[in-house]
Design a protein around this motif. Structure first.
Motif, mmCIF file in Angstrom:
data_model
loop_
_atom_site.group_PDB
_atom_site.id
_atom_site.type_symbol
_atom_site.label_atom_id
_atom_site.label_comp_id
_atom_site.label_asym_id
_atom_site.label_seq_id
_atom_site.Cartn_x
_atom_site.Cartn_y
_atom_site.Cartn_z
ATOM 1 N N LEU A 13 50.014 64.973 47.012
ATOM 2 C CA LEU A 13 48.585 64.664 46.890
ATOM 3 C C LEU A 13 48.163 63.627 47.922
ATOM 4 O O LEU A 13 47.141 63.783 48.611
ATOM 5 N N GLY A 14 48.953 62.557 48.033
ATOM 6 C CA GLY A 14 48.629 61.529 49.016
ATOM 7 C C GLY A 14 48.729 62.020 50.440
ATOM 8 O O GLY A 14 47.890 61.688 51.287
ATOM 9 N N LEU A 15 49.741 62.845 50.726
ATOM 10 C CA LEU A 15 49.923 63.365 52.081
ATOM 11 C C LEU A 15 48.784 64.300 52.471
ATOM 12 O O LEU A 15 48.263 64.233 53.592
ATOM 13 N N GLY A 16 48.374 65.180 51.560
ATOM 14 C CA GLY A 16 47.298 66.101 51.870
ATOM 15 C C GLY A 16 45.977 65.396 52.108
ATOM 16 O O GLY A 16 45.237 65.730 53.054
ATOM 17 N N THR A 17 45.659 64.404 51.268
ATOM 18 C CA THR A 17 44.425 63.651 51.460
ATOM 19 C C THR A 17 44.458 62.849 52.755
ATOM 20 O O THR A 17 43.464 62.801 53.495
ATOM 21 N N THR A 126 45.620 63.831 34.195
ATOM 22 C CA THR A 126 45.311 64.833 35.216
ATOM 23 C C THR A 126 43.807 64.955 35.421
ATOM 24 O O THR A 126 43.338 65.171 36.549
ATOM 25 N N GLY A 127 43.034 64.802 34.348
ATOM 26 C CA GLY A 127 41.586 64.784 34.490
ATOM 27 C C GLY A 127 41.107 63.617 35.335
ATOM 28 O O GLY A 127 40.143 63.742 36.099
ATOM 29 N N THR A 132 38.742 61.817 40.496
ATOM 30 C CA THR A 132 38.714 60.739 41.483
ATOM 31 C C THR A 132 39.407 61.136 42.786
ATOM 32 O O THR A 132 38.753 61.338 43.805
ATOM 33 N N TRP A 133 40.714 61.276 42.748
ATOM 34 C CA TRP A 133 41.466 61.489 43.988
ATOM 35 C C TRP A 133 41.109 62.804 44.670
ATOM 36 O O TRP A 133 41.012 62.859 45.900
ATOM 37 N N GLN A 134 40.888 63.841 43.898
ATOM 38 C CA GLN A 134 40.596 65.149 44.486
ATOM 39 C C GLN A 134 39.219 65.204 45.133
ATOM 40 O O GLN A 134 38.901 66.175 45.826
ATOM 41 N N LYS A 135 38.386 64.199 44.916
ATOM 42 C CA LYS A 135 37.066 64.158 45.546
ATOM 43 C C LYS A 135 37.115 63.555 46.952
ATOM 44 O O LYS A 135 36.170 63.731 47.731
ATOM 45 N N THR A 212 35.248 55.278 36.629
ATOM 46 C CA THR A 212 35.872 56.439 36.000
ATOM 47 C C THR A 212 37.329 56.157 35.645
ATOM 48 O O THR A 212 37.818 56.585 34.586
ATOM 49 N N MET A 213 38.025 55.432 36.503
ATOM 50 C CA MET A 213 39.410 55.067 36.205
ATOM 51 C C MET A 213 39.489 54.211 34.946
ATOM 52 O O MET A 213 40.336 54.437 34.067
#
Length: 351
Positions: A13-17, A126-127, A132-135, A212-213
């Motif tokens: 996840l971190g690498l892709g972002t 996961t929600g 947050t991160w996926q945005k 949100t966190m």
């Protein structure tokens, strides 16, 4: 699931972002988006439950459609403009398609209907990642192409996101669906200002992530996923429920909470640009959002469940996990307003 797999998925996840952040070419940005999508799918499907499987399938189909549309937009721009650079996307048709694809990935209206259904099938952690991160990666691409987009189109996108999400969250009883509509509404505020002040839009996204966190971590700590369980949580931990109420009011933008600060700055910038009508409409949408946050607060503290007791329940297992992240996120989500001069100075510095 073994710990090494969790580490691998979170690292992906971190690498892709990070790959999307550092990209100036559409192909590497597309690779980063795909990497983040593939990394979160096992986390979504880790609980062997029909709702989790359904949410994972829906998320995969939506993200695959958005990625295909984005790839088609970049191919169209490369064919017409002979350029694959992100900052040199000039074809209006390619820009419209790319914006639609990124709006679908972010869950912006009118492409937001998949987000509450997917969020409902996930666990709270996961929600939180999905909200947050996926945005971050799609929003970074939207920031890079926003200056070439028609301002009216971005204004309509932001207004529709804030308004439709506010109406959609009114009658919800599931907390995860409410947080999904909250995500769409807050991103609408960021999108409407991104054309005039990208730094302010980025700060709005950062403050939304903090609030949100704090909300998700509090819900996870109290094991609450429905409004009805909120009324029974007061007797277990009044301090946490008071903090949750303040977080919800901050999400609604009630002064003097942190959430009011960013809305105030965005409205100030809109008035400077002589956009009085969009500013008025988005404030009215914020009032609707504030209603269902106040409704949550009402069920949390005022409407106590019958038969609650102040006696300590010793039979409950104590959670011995680290509690450092929750108080930090809660403090930032509620009391960041005194630090406003510093954050405002940083915003103007980056602009």
């Amino acid at each position: 699931m073994p710990a090494i797999l969790y580490f691998m998925f979170y690292a992906s996840l971190g690498l892709g972002t990070s790959l999307t952040f550092l990209s100036s070419h559409w192909l590497t940005a597309w690779m980063g988006l795909e990497l983040t999508t593939l990394a979160i799918l096992p986390l979504m499907a880790q609980h062997h439950h029909p709702r989790a499987s359904e949410a994972t399938t829906k998320y995969l189909l939506v993200q695959a459609s958005a990625t295909g549309l984005l790839l088609f937009a970049t191919i169209l721009n490369g064919w017409v403009e002979m350029s694959w650079s992100i900052n040199e996307m000039k074809n209006p048709y390619a820009l419209t398609l790319a914006m639609s694809a990124l709006a679908l990935k972010l869950g912006l209206a009118p492409f937001h209907l998949w987000l509450p259904e997917v969020m409902q099938g996930l666990d709270l952690l996961t929600g939180l990642i999905l909200s947050t991160w996926q945005k971050l990666a799609p929003f970074a691409l939207l920031m890079q192409i926003s200056q070439a987009m028609p301002p009216t189109l971005l204004t309509i996108l932001g207004l529709s996101s804030a308004t439709l999400a506010a109406w959609g969250g009114l009658n919800q009883t599931q907390l995860r669906k409410i947080m999904a509509y909250s995500s769409t509404a807050h991103l609408g505020w960021s999108v409407i200002i991104i054309q005039f002040s990208p730094g302010l839009a980025l700060m709005a996204l950062g403050i939304y992530i903090l609030m949100t966190m704090a909300a998700f971590l509090t819900m996870k700590d109290m094991s609450s996923t429905k409004i009805s369980t909120f009324s029974t949580s007061w007797s277990k931990s009044p301090e946490k429920m008071v903090a949750m109420i303040l977080i919800l009011l901050s999400l609604g933008g009630l002064p003097p909470m942190t959430g009011f600060t960013i809305k105030w700055l965005i409205l100030e910038e809109l008035t400077k640009q002589d956009m009085y009508t969009p500013a008025t409409l988005i404030v009215m949408a914020a009032l609707i959002s504030l209603y269902f946050y106040a409704r949550l607060s009402y069920f949390t503290i005022i409407s106590l469940f019958p038969g609650t007791s102040n006696i300590k329940t010793y039979w409950r297992q104590k959670n011995i996990k680290d509690k450092l992240i929750l108080p930090i996120a809660t403090t930032a989500a509620i009391f960041l307003l005194p630090l406003m001069p510093l954050t405002l100075a940083l915003t103007y510095f980056y602009n």
